[in-house]
Write a protein that holds these residues in place. Structure first.
Motif, PDB file in Angstrom:
ATOM      1  N   VAL A  41       0.863  -1.182   0.000  1.00 24.62           N
ATOM      2  CA  VAL A  41       0.000   0.000   0.000  1.00 24.62           C
ATOM      3  C   VAL A  41       0.902   1.234   0.000  1.00 24.62           C
ATOM      4  O   VAL A  41       1.768   1.353   0.864  1.00 24.62           O
ATOM      5  CB  VAL A  41      -0.915  -0.009   1.244  1.00 24.62           C
ATOM      6  CG1 VAL A  41      -1.742   1.265   1.310  1.00 24.62           C
ATOM      7  CG2 VAL A  41      -1.805  -1.249   1.237  1.00 24.62           C
ATOM      8  N   PRO A  42       0.732   2.132  -0.968  1.00 28.17           N
ATOM      9  CA  PRO A  42       1.598   3.319  -1.027  1.00 28.17           C
ATOM     10  C   PRO A  42       1.228   4.318   0.060  1.00 28.17           C
ATOM     11  O   PRO A  42       0.138   4.248   0.632  1.00 28.17           O
ATOM     12  CB  PRO A  42       1.280   3.904  -2.408  1.00 28.17           C
ATOM     13  CG  PRO A  42      -0.144   3.501  -2.676  1.00 28.17           C
ATOM     14  CD  PRO A  42      -0.323   2.152  -2.007  1.00 28.17           C
ATOM     15  N   GLY A  43       2.124   5.241   0.330  1.00 29.71           N
ATOM     16  CA  GLY A  43       1.846   6.274   1.318  1.00 29.71           C
ATOM     17  C   GLY A  43       2.756   7.465   1.128  1.00 29.71           C
ATOM     18  O   GLY A  43       3.671   7.433   0.302  1.00 29.71           O
ATOM     19  N   ASN A  81       6.646   1.905  -0.082  1.00 37.25           N
ATOM     20  CA  ASN A  81       6.928   2.572  -1.353  1.00 37.25           C
ATOM     21  C   ASN A  81       8.104   1.904  -2.057  1.00 37.25           C
ATOM     22  O   ASN A  81       8.110   1.740  -3.278  1.00 37.25           O
ATOM     23  CB  ASN A  81       7.228   4.060  -1.133  1.00 37.25           C
ATOM     24  CG  ASN A  81       5.974   4.854  -0.764  1.00 37.25           C
ATOM     25  OD1 ASN A  81       4.858   4.402  -1.008  1.00 37.25           O
ATOM     26  ND2 ASN A  81       6.165   6.018  -0.181  1.00 37.25           N
ATOM     27  N   ARG A 104       8.524   0.178  -5.748  1.00 31.19           N
ATOM     28  CA  ARG A 104       9.612   0.486  -6.676  1.00 31.19           C
ATOM     29  C   ARG A 104      10.286  -0.792  -7.176  1.00 31.19           C
ATOM     30  O   ARG A 104      10.744  -0.865  -8.308  1.00 31.19           O
ATOM     31  CB  ARG A 104      10.652   1.343  -5.956  1.00 31.19           C
ATOM     32  CG  ARG A 104      11.009   2.594  -6.699  1.00 31.19           C
ATOM     33  CD  ARG A 104      12.256   3.225  -6.139  1.00 31.19           C
ATOM     34  NE  ARG A 104      11.968   4.565  -5.661  1.00 31.19           N
ATOM     35  CZ  ARG A 104      11.840   4.890  -4.386  1.00 31.19           C
ATOM     36  NH1 ARG A 104      11.972   3.988  -3.436  1.00 31.19           N
ATOM     37  NH2 ARG A 104      11.586   6.126  -4.047  1.00 31.19           N
ATOM     38  N   LEU A 141       1.122  -2.259  -6.589  1.00 34.15           N
ATOM     39  CA  LEU A 141       0.591  -1.112  -5.863  1.00 34.15           C
ATOM     40  C   LEU A 141      -0.855  -1.427  -5.491  1.00 34.15           C
ATOM     41  O   LEU A 141      -1.668  -1.770  -6.351  1.00 34.15           O
ATOM     42  CB  LEU A 141       0.685   0.139  -6.735  1.00 34.15           C
ATOM     43  CG  LEU A 141       0.348   1.456  -6.048  1.00 34.15           C
ATOM     44  CD1 LEU A 141       1.138   2.602  -6.679  1.00 34.15           C
ATOM     45  CD2 LEU A 141      -1.122   1.763  -6.070  1.00 34.15           C
ATOM     46  N   THR A 142      -1.158  -1.318  -4.198  1.00 32.26           N
ATOM     47  CA  THR A 142      -2.447  -1.810  -3.707  1.00 32.26           C
ATOM     48  C   THR A 142      -3.239  -0.712  -3.011  1.00 32.26           C
ATOM     49  O   THR A 142      -2.788  -0.142  -2.023  1.00 32.26           O
ATOM     50  CB  THR A 142      -2.200  -2.992  -2.745  1.00 32.26           C
ATOM     51  OG1 THR A 142      -1.520  -4.008  -3.487  1.00 32.26           O
ATOM     52  CG2 THR A 142      -3.511  -3.531  -2.192  1.00 32.26           C
ATOM     53  N   GLU A 143      -4.413  -0.427  -3.571  1.00 33.54           N
ATOM     54  CA  GLU A 143      -5.298   0.563  -2.970  1.00 33.54           C
ATOM     55  C   GLU A 143      -6.568  -0.070  -2.418  1.00 33.54           C
ATOM     56  O   GLU A 143      -7.278   0.552  -1.642  1.00 33.54           O
ATOM     57  CB  GLU A 143      -5.656   1.630  -4.004  1.00 33.54           C
ATOM     58  CG  GLU A 143      -4.440   2.414  -4.464  1.00 33.54           C
ATOM     59  CD  GLU A 143      -4.803   3.546  -5.406  1.00 33.54           C
ATOM     60  OE1 GLU A 143      -4.529   4.704  -5.068  1.00 33.54           O
ATOM     61  OE2 GLU A 143      -5.368   3.261  -6.481  1.00 33.54           O
ATOM     62  N   ASP A 190      -7.307  -4.831  -6.050  1.00 36.61           N
ATOM     63  CA  ASP A 190      -5.924  -4.907  -6.543  1.00 36.61           C
ATOM     64  C   ASP A 190      -5.275  -6.234  -6.149  1.00 36.61           C
ATOM     65  O   ASP A 190      -4.436  -6.770  -6.874  1.00 36.61           O
ATOM     66  CB  ASP A 190      -5.089  -3.752  -5.978  1.00 36.61           C
ATOM     67  CG  ASP A 190      -5.540  -2.404  -6.522  1.00 36.61           C
ATOM     68  OD1 ASP A 190      -5.884  -2.327  -7.710  1.00 36.61           O
ATOM     69  OD2 ASP A 190      -5.540  -1.420  -5.750  1.00 36.61           O
TER      70      ASP A 190
END
Lengths: 361, 361
Positions: free
Chosen positions: B232-234, B245, B249, B254-256, B260
């Motif tokens: 989960v990005p932040g 993050n 990379r 990328l999980t929202e 996903d």
């Protein structure tokens, strides 16, 4: 007249005078009775004088000091009005854009990124809007150069509360627009402003952006121009991060600091590669400057230009249509579609849009 | 004895009885005078009884109801103690892990993800820790099954304030550990707990994780077992998002939202492919089950096992060393290193670590 048609007319007629002379006949073939109004020599001179009176200058496609990164676009803006330091437009530009209703953290991020990028001799390019744009300009002003691309005339700062910021940028960087003097910015002017931001940048950083927001359009324009795309990730719980997260999913560089940007920018703009020409380049697999015919005079070919126009107008709608798709659905050769669209644009019946699209007016 | 050595001994001697009988001689070759202590039949039975008295049961590698995803590991844990519903361990597991000091938003995200995943018949696997782990278990308990992999004995819930949560999970899902009854969890037990989480999951979602945190080790273990990795990005301004993050990379999905995750999980665990064997598989380009010799008896070969042991002990330190690196630096054939390490482990002079590494004891 849009930049695509401008480029094609100049390629066909070589001088502006010859193109202007030919316009009434071309427009008539496109189905328009009255010829398009062309500003008089006096009106053109007056525009130049007005910009100069404000302390600015006009620059035209082909001029020696035309911004070099913009010149790499397949359809460079024919005329630019510029306030400030021309050197700022020759630097290594990096766009920093994002949401107008940005979070405090997003603004802090944009400002810090811009400061760090400007400290590395990069020119921070943005759009003078509220939120991320203003934070990016302010972050860069402390330490280096910044460029504001705006939607309206140079005398019409927008939003009004950024008049002071625009003046600061003009004093220490540059303000640039395609809009004539006196133009009050309206929503239809923003796609061109976005194209300037993309075109002036080696790479574009998107800091916060909701799905379907203007910043994502700028990112698409930048990608079409072969510029690098960067996006700052954020919490999925914040709608303003959904657009940037989605860019990362699509391959944008995940960006947490200026180092992430610097590590992925080309040293030399020539390494960007030529952007693909906005018309039919994908079909031919060629870039701008290759020998795609820029102009096909219907008299030179077997094409029934009238039938092609009717065919195309039937396929178009007020929503923009992808040009490749239009060629495919029309069943016509790309050259015929190209010639017909040219006449239709000069007859004001179609309009070219950024992103290789066209719509019915 | 670690799971790697267990697997090798069983492959060599076929029955536990024969392996136990051979141990003193093997350990002596490894440089140890007293034979390793093997629990008596009575002690083993007592362990089973204690777990049963708590309402649980023990399951052993090779048993028909051994958790099938764990069985795909190259070195499945030989013995497991389980409280609760065995069916939870046969489901489609998804790990949800992250920071103990998680933000409120991170916990909300973990809980919502777990609820949505459990509603889709997935079993949410986590580690009973504070923060993200507890939020994930709680989110799943509302609607479906959840599994807690723990570091200590079944009778030693940790952290103590999660004793109630562990009881709820045991009542509606399952609690699983490799640790013997009565083991108070210490930091050295957590790598095995993390390997259980990774091994019980088709994919692993990391919600918040600082750089170099335990959740990233779990992610590496999951990746080595060919499981899908989700992050989960932040905001880059929050240290707790730097690790996630960074996973993105490096290629994590990328999980929202749960969508996903669902879109990127294999339907059938067999599609995971076989995990690579932890010893020397990279060198041979083969996976577990291929005919890499699991055991090389020094008597069968030309290898001077004593010299190999001296060589290897000189290269090892208390910090874990990568096995491939060890083979390369030793200059010995992989089979010689493998045989020497086996003897050294049984002599308690080296210890195998998760992630294909070994260290000096």
């Amino acid at each position: 007249m849009g930049p695509v048609t401008y480029r094609r007319l100049m390629a066909r007629f070589e001088t502006a005078e010859a193109a202007i002379e030919a316009l009434p006949e071309i427009a008539r073939t496109g189905g328009r009775q009255a010829p398009p109004s062309v500003p008089s020599r006096r009106e053109a001179a007056q525009e130049v004088e007005r910009v100069q009176a404000l302390g600015g200058r006009m620059v035209f496609a082909g001029d020696a000091d035309y911004p070099p990164l913009l010149a790499l676009l397949p359809d460079p803006p024919p005329a630019l009005s510029i306030l400030g330091d021309m050197a700022a437009l020759r630097g290594r530009g990096v766009g920093v854009v994002g949401a107008r209703n940005a979070s405090a953290n997003g603004q802090r991020m944009a400002e810090a990124l811009a400061t760090d990028l400007a400290a590395q001799e990069l020119v921070v390019v943005s759009g003078l809007a509220r939120g991320i744009d203003a934070a990016a300009h302010r972050g860069a002003l402390h330490v280096g150069l910044t460029v504001a691309a705006v939607a309206g005339g140079l005398d019409q700062p927008y939003p009004p509360e950024h008049a002071g910021l625009q003046a600061e940028i003009a004093a220490r960087g540059a303000v640039i627009t395609e809009a004539p003097f006196g133009t009050a910015p309206q929503s239809r002017h923003f796609p061109r402003r976005n194209r300037l931001i993309a075109g002036l940048s080696l790479g574009l950083v998107v800091v916060e952006a909701a799905p379907r927001s203007g910043s994502l359009i700028t990112a698409r324009l930048a990608q079409e121009a072969n510029r690098e795309i960067f996006a700052v990730p954020g919490s999925p719980l914040d709608q303003r991060c959904r657009g940037t997260n989605d860019l990362i999913r699509q391959g944008a560089h995940l960006t947490e600091s200026a180092e992430d940007v610097l590590a992925n920018l080309p040293d030399d703009p020539r390494r960007l590669g030529l952007a693909r020409a906005p018309l039919f380049a994908r079909e031919h697999g060629q870039g701008f400057g290759d020998d795609i015919p820029l102009w096909d005079d219907p008299a030179d070919t077997e094409i029934d230009i009238g039938a092609a126009q009717t065919n195309i107008m039937g396929l178009l709608s007020p929503s923009p249509t992808d040009l490749d798709d239009l060629v495919r659905r029309s069943g016509l050769p790309a050259a015929a579609v190209s010639a017909a669209l040219m006449h239709l644009e000069l007859a004001l019946r179609v309009e070219f849009m950024p992103g290789n699209r066209v719509c019915r007016v």
